[in-house]
Motif scaffolding. Sequence first.
Motif, PDB file in Angstrom:
ATOM      1  N   UNK A 135       0.814  -1.221   0.000  1.00  0.00           N
ATOM      2  CA  UNK A 135       0.000   0.000   0.000  1.00  0.00           C
ATOM      3  C   UNK A 135       0.843   1.263   0.000  1.00  0.00           C
ATOM      4  N   UNK A 136       2.125   1.151  -0.347  1.00  0.00           N
ATOM      5  CA  UNK A 136       2.992   2.321  -0.337  1.00  0.00           C
ATOM      6  C   UNK A 136       2.820   3.151  -1.623  1.00  0.00           C
ATOM      7  N   UNK A 137       3.454   4.337  -1.688  1.00  0.00           N
ATOM      8  CA  UNK A 137       3.122   5.312  -2.729  1.00  0.00           C
ATOM      9  C   UNK A 137       3.199   4.826  -4.173  1.00  0.00           C
ATOM     10  N   UNK A 138       4.216   4.057  -4.536  1.00  0.00           N
ATOM     11  CA  UNK A 138       4.313   3.634  -5.939  1.00  0.00           C
ATOM     12  C   UNK A 138       3.156   2.723  -6.326  1.00  0.00           C
ATOM     13  N   UNK A 139       2.691   1.918  -5.376  1.00  0.00           N
ATOM     14  CA  UNK A 139       1.542   1.048  -5.657  1.00  0.00           C
ATOM     15  C   UNK A 139       0.255   1.866  -5.757  1.00  0.00           C
ATOM     16  N   UNK A 140       0.091   2.832  -4.869  1.00  0.00           N
ATOM     17  CA  UNK A 140      -1.110   3.669  -4.923  1.00  0.00           C
ATOM     18  C   UNK A 140      -1.162   4.463  -6.226  1.00  0.00           C
ATOM     19  N   UNK A 141       0.011   4.875  -6.720  1.00  0.00           N
ATOM     20  CA  UNK A 141       0.064   5.633  -7.974  1.00  0.00           C
ATOM     21  C   UNK A 141      -0.026   4.730  -9.202  1.00  0.00           C
ATOM     22  N   UNK A 142       0.076   3.416  -8.991  1.00  0.00           N
ATOM     23  CA  UNK A 142       0.093   2.422 -10.056  1.00  0.00           C
ATOM     24  C   UNK A 142       1.260   2.649 -11.021  1.00  0.00           C
ATOM     25  N   UNK A 143       2.380   3.100 -10.467  1.00  0.00           N
ATOM     26  CA  UNK A 143       3.585   3.256 -11.278  1.00  0.00           C
ATOM     27  C   UNK A 143       4.130   1.878 -11.637  1.00  0.00           C
ATOM     28  N   UNK A 144       4.561   1.714 -12.890  1.00  0.00           N
ATOM     29  CA  UNK A 144       5.068   0.431 -13.347  1.00  0.00           C
ATOM     30  C   UNK A 144       6.575   0.369 -13.183  1.00  0.00           C
ATOM     31  N   UNK A 145       7.068  -0.799 -12.793  1.00  0.00           N
ATOM     32  CA  UNK A 145       8.515  -1.042 -12.726  1.00  0.00           C
ATOM     33  C   UNK A 145       9.096  -1.422 -14.088  1.00  0.00           C
ATOM     34  N   UNK A 146       8.236  -1.453 -15.122  1.00  0.00           N
ATOM     35  CA  UNK A 146       8.701  -1.788 -16.462  1.00  0.00           C
ATOM     36  C   UNK A 146       8.572  -3.253 -16.821  1.00  0.00           C
ATOM     37  N   UNK A 147       7.956  -4.030 -15.923  1.00  0.00           N
ATOM     38  CA  UNK A 147       7.798  -5.465 -16.139  1.00  0.00           C
ATOM     39  C   UNK A 147       6.341  -5.873 -16.339  1.00  0.00           C
ATOM     40  N   UNK A 148       5.421  -4.948 -16.088  1.00  0.00           N
ATOM     41  CA  UNK A 148       4.007  -5.302 -16.093  1.00  0.00           C
ATOM     42  C   UNK A 148       3.201  -4.230 -16.824  1.00  0.00           C
ATOM     43  N   UNK A 149       1.884  -4.304 -16.704  1.00  0.00           N
ATOM     44  CA  UNK A 149       0.949  -3.344 -17.300  1.00  0.00           C
ATOM     45  C   UNK A 149       1.186  -3.150 -18.803  1.00  0.00           C
ATOM     46  N   UNK A 150       1.028  -4.210 -19.591  1.00  0.00           N
ATOM     47  CA  UNK A 150       1.176  -4.068 -21.042  1.00  0.00           C
ATOM     48  C   UNK A 150       0.291  -2.951 -21.578  1.00  0.00           C
ATOM     49  N   UNK A 151       0.838  -2.180 -22.515  1.00  0.00           N
ATOM     50  CA  UNK A 151       0.082  -1.095 -23.123  1.00  0.00           C
ATOM     51  C   UNK A 151       0.243   0.244 -22.429  1.00  0.00           C
ATOM     52  N   UNK A 152       0.874   0.273 -21.260  1.00  0.00           N
ATOM     53  CA  UNK A 152       1.066   1.529 -20.538  1.00  0.00           C
ATOM     54  C   UNK A 152       2.074   2.402 -21.285  1.00  0.00           C
ATOM     55  N   UNK A 153       1.730   3.674 -21.470  1.00  0.00           N
ATOM     56  CA  UNK A 153       2.609   4.583 -22.202  1.00  0.00           C
ATOM     57  C   UNK A 153       3.654   5.201 -21.276  1.00  0.00           C
ATOM     58  N   UNK A 154       4.731   5.675 -21.859  1.00  0.00           N
ATOM     59  CA  UNK A 154       5.759   6.362 -21.083  1.00  0.00           C
ATOM     60  C   UNK A 154       5.192   7.631 -20.468  1.00  0.00           C
ATOM     61  N   UNK A 155       4.400   8.376 -21.213  1.00  0.00           N
ATOM     62  CA  UNK A 155       3.833   9.624 -20.696  1.00  0.00           C
ATOM     63  C   UNK A 155       3.012   9.365 -19.434  1.00  0.00           C
ATOM     64  N   UNK A 156       2.188   8.332 -19.465  1.00  0.00           N
ATOM     65  CA  UNK A 156       1.359   8.026 -18.307  1.00  0.00           C
ATOM     66  C   UNK A 156       2.197   7.542 -17.135  1.00  0.00           C
ATOM     67  N   UNK A 157       3.202   6.694 -17.409  1.00  0.00           N
ATOM     68  CA  UNK A 157       4.019   6.201 -16.300  1.00  0.00           C
ATOM     69  C   UNK A 157       4.856   7.321 -15.689  1.00  0.00           C
ATOM     70  N   UNK A 158       5.362   8.228 -16.510  1.00  0.00           N
ATOM     71  CA  UNK A 158       6.095   9.370 -15.969  1.00  0.00           C
ATOM     72  C   UNK A 158       5.200  10.221 -15.081  1.00  0.00           C
ATOM     73  N   UNK A 159       3.946  10.412 -15.494  1.00  0.00           N
ATOM     74  CA  UNK A 159       3.009  11.186 -14.674  1.00  0.00           C
ATOM     75  C   UNK A 159       2.772  10.494 -13.331  1.00  0.00           C
ATOM     76  N   UNK A 160       2.669   9.174 -13.352  1.00  0.00           N
ATOM     77  CA  UNK A 160       2.452   8.435 -12.107  1.00  0.00           C
ATOM     78  C   UNK A 160       3.672   8.527 -11.194  1.00  0.00           C
TER      79      UNK A 160
END
Length: 387
Positions: A135-160
């Motif tokens: 439940x820590x911040x990166x999980x709450x923001x749904x930031x990707x470590x680059x191994x999951x969330x297929x289809x996630x854009x760089x722009x969206x991950x940078x915002x997270x």
Amino acid sequence: MPAAGIAPLDRNFGRRLDQVVDRAVEEGRIVGAVILVARRGEILHSRAAGFADRESEKSMIPDAVFRLASVTKPIVATAALALVEAGVISLDDPTAKFIPEFRPKLTDGSEPVITIRHLITHTAGLDYGFRQPANDPYHRARASDGLDQPGLSMAENLARITSVPLSYAPGTSWGYSVAMDVLGEVMARAGGATLPDLVDRLVTRPLGMHDTAFVVRDRARLVTPYGDGPAEPVAMGEHHLVPFGEGGAISFSPGRSFDPASFASGGTGMNGTASDILRLLETLRTGGGTVIRPETAAAMTTDAIPGLETTMPGWGWGQGFAILRDPAAALTPQATGTWRWGGVYGHSWFVDPTLDLTVVALTNTAIAGMMGAFPDALRDAIYGWQH
């Protein structure tokens, strides 16, 4: 601590190494592996063991293709330093010069300057979600470590990532993180090309690393990934969690490798073979070849964070991987100045420059192939070290 007068690569090292690999496969700790050991550029031992796919009993092959995870980092770091040499970027450039919207703040609301040097040395104040409890911040923001969330854009991950406060003021501490993903976007914007195209032009094509790319060039040779299980490794599904550390877990989506909409992860996104990785490491060990200059390779493989502690006793950090400061503290027979890292899909590698020794071990089993009993036993078998 390391035994005095230790003599690695004696006549029995290959037999010891094979025993370690065979035992790990037989006991079900890893499913399959490709191991390469080279000294002064000569391959002294190579082994493909176990299964590329256990369920179909498909044997591992020497030129098997693996999802590289963080074995990506030294490849991308090399490309970044090639751009530094070309004057496209500088290590002291602010990240915001190239990504104006990437302006994460400290917990007090202030906005510090994050430089490219901070990114490549993991001193930017960023983090990885897998290093945090659920439940820590990166999980709450749904930031990707680059191994999951297929289809996630760089722009969206940078915002997270930007929405999460920095863990510390840049340059004051060390923390393994998504920094290489941010660096990859800096490179793309500064270089006027996609990160995959830059890496291909600057590193993999010049070195003849034909099987290593952000796409899988030969699916028939791609190994099936497995995750640690209670009794034996479990074949990964499309959304697979592997426990890691205290309360953390690593989220894998193997199908991400085939999704062209997924952002190109500079920290974890490439695929490749053991022989290609050996070629890169040997190039860096011998001064950078045609890719980077000798002084750049020397800086890359030297501790870049003196005075800062990593989470690994005895180890510092260079520009892309860990650098051994104190073998006794690290409980390793390797020489001071050894550099190494791995990848969470199940990989480990190291270069002991004192011995002109390069070792690559790629497996298809997370996390057992990356850290713990198996890679430690491989290392000790090579050095003939008992402790």
